[in-house]
Every structure is written in C-alpha cells, then in structure tokens.
Design a protein around this motif. Structure first.
Motif, mmCIF file in Angstrom:
data_model
loop_
_atom_site.group_PDB
_atom_site.id
_atom_site.type_symbol
_atom_site.label_atom_id
_atom_site.label_comp_id
_atom_site.label_asym_id
_atom_site.label_seq_id
_atom_site.Cartn_x
_atom_site.Cartn_y
_atom_site.Cartn_z
ATOM 1 N N ARG A 37 47.661 34.014 39.497
ATOM 2 C CA ARG A 37 47.501 34.789 40.723
ATOM 3 C C ARG A 37 46.101 34.626 41.296
ATOM 4 O O ARG A 37 45.914 34.553 42.516
ATOM 5 C CB ARG A 37 47.797 36.262 40.432
ATOM 6 C CG ARG A 37 47.800 37.165 41.664
ATOM 7 C CD ARG A 37 48.322 38.540 41.302
ATOM 8 N NE ARG A 37 48.261 39.436 42.440
ATOM 9 C CZ ARG A 37 47.206 40.181 42.748
ATOM 10 N NH1 ARG A 37 46.115 40.124 42.007
ATOM 11 N NH2 ARG A 37 47.230 40.977 43.796
ATOM 12 N N LYS A 38 45.101 34.550 40.421
ATOM 13 C CA LYS A 38 43.726 34.383 40.890
ATOM 14 C C LYS A 38 43.478 32.979 41.433
ATOM 15 O O LYS A 38 42.632 32.786 42.304
ATOM 16 C CB LYS A 38 42.739 34.722 39.775
ATOM 17 C CG LYS A 38 42.737 36.198 39.392
ATOM 18 C CD LYS A 38 42.559 37.099 40.614
ATOM 19 C CE LYS A 38 42.655 38.566 40.245
ATOM 20 N NZ LYS A 38 42.568 39.445 41.453
ATOM 21 N N ILE A 42 41.916 32.896 45.096
ATOM 22 C CA ILE A 42 40.690 32.190 45.468
ATOM 23 C C ILE A 42 41.002 30.982 46.351
ATOM 24 O O ILE A 42 40.346 30.747 47.366
ATOM 25 C CB ILE A 42 39.915 31.749 44.218
ATOM 26 C CG1 ILE A 42 39.407 32.990 43.449
ATOM 27 C CG2 ILE A 42 38.742 30.849 44.590
ATOM 28 C CD1 ILE A 42 38.770 32.681 42.097
ATOM 29 N N GLY A 43 42.027 30.227 45.986
ATOM 30 C CA GLY A 43 42.339 28.998 46.715
ATOM 31 C C GLY A 43 42.750 29.227 48.153
ATOM 32 O O GLY A 43 42.236 28.576 49.076
ATOM 33 N N THR A 44 43.659 30.174 48.384
ATOM 34 C CA THR A 44 44.132 30.396 49.751
ATOM 35 C C THR A 44 43.065 31.033 50.631
ATOM 36 O O THR A 44 43.082 30.872 51.854
ATOM 37 C CB THR A 44 45.398 31.271 49.772
ATOM 38 O OG1 THR A 44 45.143 32.493 49.059
ATOM 39 C CG2 THR A 44 46.567 30.551 49.138
ATOM 40 N N GLY A 45 42.132 31.751 50.007
ATOM 41 C CA GLY A 45 41.076 32.376 50.802
ATOM 42 C C GLY A 45 40.202 31.379 51.534
ATOM 43 O O GLY A 45 39.595 31.707 52.565
ATOM 44 N N GLN A 46 40.174 30.146 51.049
ATOM 45 C CA GLN A 46 39.325 29.144 51.679
ATOM 46 C C GLN A 46 39.862 28.689 53.035
ATOM 47 O O GLN A 46 39.174 27.969 53.775
ATOM 48 C CB GLN A 46 39.161 27.926 50.751
ATOM 49 C CG GLN A 46 38.761 28.268 49.325
ATOM 50 C CD GLN A 46 37.674 29.327 49.211
ATOM 51 O OE1 GLN A 46 36.576 29.173 49.751
ATOM 52 N NE2 GLN A 46 37.973 30.411 48.486
ATOM 53 N N VAL A 47 41.076 29.130 53.398
ATOM 54 C CA VAL A 47 41.606 28.765 54.719
ATOM 55 C C VAL A 47 40.743 29.341 55.832
ATOM 56 O O VAL A 47 40.721 28.806 56.942
ATOM 57 C CB VAL A 47 43.075 29.220 54.907
ATOM 58 C CG1 VAL A 47 43.980 28.542 53.905
ATOM 59 C CG2 VAL A 47 43.204 30.734 54.824
ATOM 60 N N ILE A 48 40.043 30.448 55.539
ATOM 61 C CA ILE A 48 39.193 31.029 56.586
ATOM 62 C C ILE A 48 38.048 30.088 56.923
ATOM 63 O O ILE A 48 37.612 30.006 58.082
ATOM 64 C CB ILE A 48 38.675 32.426 56.152
ATOM 65 C CG1 ILE A 48 38.182 33.236 57.373
ATOM 66 C CG2 ILE A 48 37.595 32.312 55.095
ATOM 67 C CD1 ILE A 48 39.268 33.689 58.289
ATOM 68 N N GLY A 129 38.123 37.921 42.840
ATOM 69 C CA GLY A 129 38.790 36.971 41.949
ATOM 70 C C GLY A 129 38.009 36.716 40.674
ATOM 71 O O GLY A 129 38.552 36.798 39.561
ATOM 72 N N LEU A 130 36.723 36.421 40.804
ATOM 73 C CA LEU A 130 35.902 36.151 39.626
ATOM 74 C C LEU A 130 35.626 37.422 38.827
ATOM 75 O O LEU A 130 35.528 37.378 37.600
ATOM 76 C CB LEU A 130 34.586 35.494 40.049
ATOM 77 C CG LEU A 130 34.727 34.069 40.609
ATOM 78 C CD1 LEU A 130 33.367 33.543 41.065
ATOM 79 C CD2 LEU A 130 35.335 33.135 39.574
ATOM 80 N N ALA A 131 35.518 38.556 39.514
ATOM 81 C CA ALA A 131 35.307 39.828 38.805
ATOM 82 C C ALA A 131 36.476 40.112 37.870
ATOM 83 O O ALA A 131 36.285 40.556 36.725
ATOM 84 C CB ALA A 131 35.135 40.966 39.801
ATOM 85 N N ALA A 132 37.699 39.849 38.351
ATOM 86 C CA ALA A 132 38.877 40.083 37.513
ATOM 87 C C ALA A 132 38.899 39.148 36.312
ATOM 88 O O ALA A 132 39.170 39.568 35.179
ATOM 89 C CB ALA A 132 40.146 39.898 38.343
ATOM 90 N N LEU A 133 38.596 37.886 36.537
ATOM 91 C CA LEU A 133 38.614 36.914 35.446
ATOM 92 C C LEU A 133 37.524 37.213 34.412
ATOM 93 O O LEU A 133 37.772 37.165 33.201
ATOM 94 C CB LEU A 133 38.446 35.500 36.007
ATOM 95 C CG LEU A 133 39.607 34.979 36.864
ATOM 96 C CD1 LEU A 133 39.272 33.615 37.448
ATOM 97 C CD2 LEU A 133 40.892 34.902 36.038
ATOM 98 N N ILE A 134 36.319 37.517 34.886
ATOM 99 C CA ILE A 134 35.220 37.833 33.964
ATOM 100 C C ILE A 134 35.492 39.149 33.237
ATOM 101 O O ILE A 134 35.280 39.266 32.018
ATOM 102 C CB ILE A 134 33.873 37.916 34.718
ATOM 103 C CG1 ILE A 134 33.489 36.545 35.293
ATOM 104 C CG2 ILE A 134 32.779 38.442 33.799
ATOM 105 C CD1 ILE A 134 33.253 35.473 34.257
ATOM 106 N N GLY A 135 35.986 40.122 33.981
ATOM 107 C CA GLY A 135 36.266 41.418 33.366
ATOM 108 C C GLY A 135 37.318 41.322 32.275
ATOM 109 O O GLY A 135 37.174 41.913 31.197
ATOM 110 N N GLN A 136 38.377 40.567 32.539
ATOM 111 C CA GLN A 136 39.453 40.436 31.549
ATOM 112 C C GLN A 136 39.038 39.570 30.367
ATOM 113 O O GLN A 136 39.453 39.814 29.241
ATOM 114 C CB GLN A 136 40.690 39.837 32.231
ATOM 115 C CG GLN A 136 41.348 40.786 33.204
ATOM 116 C CD GLN A 136 42.306 40.086 34.152
ATOM 117 O OE1 GLN A 136 42.693 38.946 33.920
ATOM 118 N NE2 GLN A 136 42.686 40.762 35.218
ATOM 119 N N GLY A 137 38.214 38.561 30.639
ATOM 120 C CA GLY A 137 37.838 37.648 29.573
ATOM 121 C C GLY A 137 36.642 38.086 28.753
ATOM 122 O O GLY A 137 36.560 37.792 27.551
#
Length: 224
Positions: A37-38, A42-48, A129-137
């Motif tokens: 999901r992350k 992160i990937g789709t957000g770069q469309v902006i 996105g990175l907060a979730a990954l760092i927080g979980q890991g």
C-alpha cells in the motif's frame, strides 16, 4: 495527437505502472500488504510533480481525481484493487488521497501556484509513507492517540521528511533565502500533528490540505 494527450498518457502510464507493480507484488509475493500500500501511496503521489512539470491543465487533474475517487469507493465494496485495500483495517485513506489531489489542483492551478499543491501532496506521500514504514519497522517507543497507535520514531520521520520536502520545493521556486528554511518548520510541525491525530485514514486529506494551506498563507505573508 494534440500535445495534451501525450502529457496525459505519460501520467496514465506512470499511475498504471505503479498500480500494476502493487498488484504483482500482492499476487506473486509474500510482501506485507501494508508495504504494498505504501508503494502505491508514495509512487502515485509523484503524479503531482508530473502534472506541474508538464503543465497539465487543472481540468485534467480534477477529472482524474473524481474518477479515482469513484474507483476507490467501489474498491472498498468490490475486489477492484485488492493489492491496495487488503491491509486488514477499516480506512477511507485511498479515497481521501484521490480527493485531496483534486481539491489542491482546483485550488492552486488557477492561482498559477502549483508548488503549493505539490507541497501538500508530497508531504503526505513521502512524510506519511515513510513514517509508517519506519514506525512499523523500527518503532520502539509507541504512544496512542485515540485508538490509533503511533511511534515516536514514525512521528520524528514524518516531521523530518515534511521539512525536507517543503524546503526542497521552496528552494526550487524561491531560491536560497531565509524563508525557504523557516516556513517549512511550522509546516512540518502541523503535518506531524495532523498525521498523529488521524482516524479512518482522514490524514490523507488533512495532511495535504493543511500543509498546502499553511505553506500558501505563510508564503503570502513572508514572501509577498
């Protein structure tokens, strides 16, 4: 073919590629659904950034947001995007994500200040996105806000990444002036607070709108 359709095709290929990658990871690997999901987050957000750099008209972004919002709502009831919505928790985050892009496009494109739309979306995509990954890991110091568990490691990541993203955007648009380094400080603080006090994925709209609005109003006041 008119130039606008080439630009739309580039954005569509990017989004399609990110979504396809997520589905392939979901179907053929044992990758944690939250990490998949992350990838999309992160990937789709770069469309902006693509929309900004390619100078895509506002009507395209708004139309795409409406379509994506409708698809994500349907995907909560039907297995349209199992790789994105299979994280095992109740959340409207994907819908709010798509909606926030449309709102920020409708707000800042007519003002010819797309940098603030980009700021809001990228703070959300990279920061959250990175907060979730760092927080979980790596989160070893948890805390609770309502019924949502966070970690100080994740929140610190959110603040740091939000500051970096905001600074890079201001640096690219305004140059190396003191405002470039000062305005991102309150943006990072507010974005982190909004991410912490989130429920049912609502941070996917409060973080981008709050960050963009604060950046815009501070910019109007301090940059003129």
């Amino acid at each position: 073919m008119p130039a606008i359709w080439y630009k739309i095709a580039i954005v569509a290929i990017w989004v399609g590629g990110v979504t396809l990658t997520a589905e392939l990871l979901h179907r053929f690997t044992s990758t944690d659904p939250e990490k998949i999901r992350k990838v999309v987050h992160i990937g789709t957000g770069q469309v902006i950034l693509l929309a900004w750099w390619l100078q895509i008209p506002a009507w395209v972004g708004i139309s795409a947001s409406i379509l994506a919002s409708a698809v994500t709502l349907l995907s909560y009831k039907f297995p349209i995007l199992p790789g994105i919505n299979s994280v095992g928790r109740k959340s409207l985050g994907t819908f709010f994500y798509a909606l926030s892009i449309g709102i920020l496009t409708a707000w800042f494109w007519p003002l010819q200040q797309p940098q603030y739309a980009a700021l809001g979306i990228l703070v959300m995509t990279w920061g959250d996105g990175l907060a979730a990954l760092i927080g979980q890991g790596f989160g070893k110091h948890p805390y609770k806000v309502w019924d949502s568990q966070k970690s100080w490691e994740g929140s610190l990541t959110m603040a740091l990444v939000s500051y970096i993203v905001s600074s890079v955007i201001f640096l690219g648009v305004e140059g190396n002036i003191w405002q470039t380094w000062v305005i991102p400080i309150p943006i990072a603080i507010i974005a982190t607070a909004l991410e912490a006090f989130s429920k049912l994925g609502i941070d996917n709209i409060t973080v981008p709108l709050g960050s963009a609005a604060l950046g815009f109003f501070l910019g109007q006041f301090l940059l003129g």
